[in-house]
Design a protein around this motif. Structure first.
Motif, short mmCIF file in Angstrom:
data_model
loop_
_atom_site.label_atom_id
_atom_site.label_comp_id
_atom_site.label_asym_id
_atom_site.label_seq_id
_atom_site.Cartn_x
_atom_site.Cartn_y
_atom_site.Cartn_z
N ASN A 135 0.84 -1.29 -0.02
CA ASN A 135 -0.12 0.11 0.04
C ASN A 135 0.98 1.25 -0.01
O ASN A 135 0.32 2.04 0.90
N LEU A 136 2.20 1.48 -0.68
CA LEU A 136 2.90 2.27 -0.79
C LEU A 136 2.47 3.23 -1.91
O LEU A 136 1.75 3.03 -2.93
N SER A 137 2.76 4.63 -1.51
CA SER A 137 2.38 5.78 -2.57
C SER A 137 3.14 5.62 -3.96
O SER A 137 4.31 5.05 -3.71
N VAL A 192 1.28 5.83 8.82
CA VAL A 192 1.28 6.52 7.72
C VAL A 192 2.30 6.93 7.07
O VAL A 192 3.35 7.72 7.86
N LEU A 193 2.66 6.69 5.84
CA LEU A 193 3.72 6.93 5.09
C LEU A 193 3.03 7.66 3.65
O LEU A 193 2.53 7.02 2.72
N MET A 194 3.37 8.99 3.42
CA MET A 194 2.84 9.75 2.17
C MET A 194 1.42 9.65 2.03
O MET A 194 0.97 9.08 0.90
N SER A 195 0.82 9.71 2.99
CA SER A 195 -0.74 9.73 2.98
C SER A 195 -1.51 8.16 3.17
O SER A 195 -2.54 8.27 2.86
N ARG A 196 -0.50 7.31 3.18
CA ARG A 196 -1.00 5.97 3.02
C ARG A 196 -0.50 5.18 4.33
O ARG A 196 0.65 5.15 4.52
N PRO A 197 -1.53 4.24 4.81
CA PRO A 197 -1.04 3.24 5.99
C PRO A 197 -0.39 2.12 5.20
O PRO A 197 -0.91 1.47 4.56
#
Length: 212
Positions: A135-137, A192-197
């Motif tokens: 689930n990475l940006s 959360v990393l770059m708006s994504r969990p």
């Protein structure tokens, strides 16, 4: 100037499918970034800022490039001061012409949560030092992933790409120097990393065929 634009790129960016502007954010929606596509190769910071000048000031610009070749993909993400300005920018500028091409833009919202049951992580293999990161940006890079896991040091990062197109698939693998470091990194599950969990799981190296 657009950062790291490939030298000698003169052809037009590939045409994109039209995208309708999303509705104005509701209360509590704090999306401040706008995703733009179908941009000309000649686009740069000055040109995009000038185009959006009557909608609001752009604080940051992220040009999206091919992870392997560094070639500009005709897309970018613009960050504004607040959600209201970002929404206004989309309303005013979606399907407008920039440098001879029709630009499509929308709020850069994270993907909605799925109704599917949450996948549970597998049991940790003995001595495992590697984590699957999902689930990475699509804007993620090595520096951002290393910063996410600080102060733990990563010994290797591998991004997962489509076998045929080479496109990034939104996931990868992070390897740590010790199994203890991997344990500490695993505690960041769901952060959360770059708006994504981020979804983390243990990654076990597959045995070679001759070892089976």
């Amino acid at each position: 100037k657009r950062g790291a634009r490939p030298a000698g790129a003169a052809a037009e960016a590939p045409a994109a499918e039209p995208a309708a502007a999303p509705p104005t954010p509701t209360n509590g929606d704090e999306v401040k970034s706008v995703f733009c596509t179908n941009l000309a190769w000649a686009i740069d910071d000055d040109a995009i800022k000038a185009h959006f000048s009557d909608a609001g000031d752009i604080l940051r610009i992220k040009w999206i490039e091919d992870r392997d070749t560094g070639k500009f993909k005709g897309m970018g993400v613009l960050e504004f001061a607040d959600a209201a300005t970002a929404s206004k920018a989309v309303e005013m500028k979606n399907e407008t012409e920039v440098l001879g091409r029709t630009m499509y833009c929308r709020l850069d919202k994270p993907k909605p949560k799925s109704d599917r049951p949450v996948r549970q992580p597998k049991a940790k293999p003995e001595g495992c030092c590697k984590l699957y990161c999902g689930n990475l940006s699509y804007d993620i890079d090595d520096a951002a992933l290393r910063a996410f896991f600080e102060p733990l040091a990563l010994s290797a990062i591998r991004w997962v790409t489509d076998r045929e197109t080479g496109d990034f698939k939104g996931c990868g693998f992070a390897e740590f120097a010790s199994t203890e470091d991997a344990d500490q990194a695993f505690l960041k599950q769901g952060q959360v990393l770059m708006s994504r969990p981020v979804r983390l799981d243990w990654a076990e190296d597959k045995p070679k065929k001759w070892e089976q």
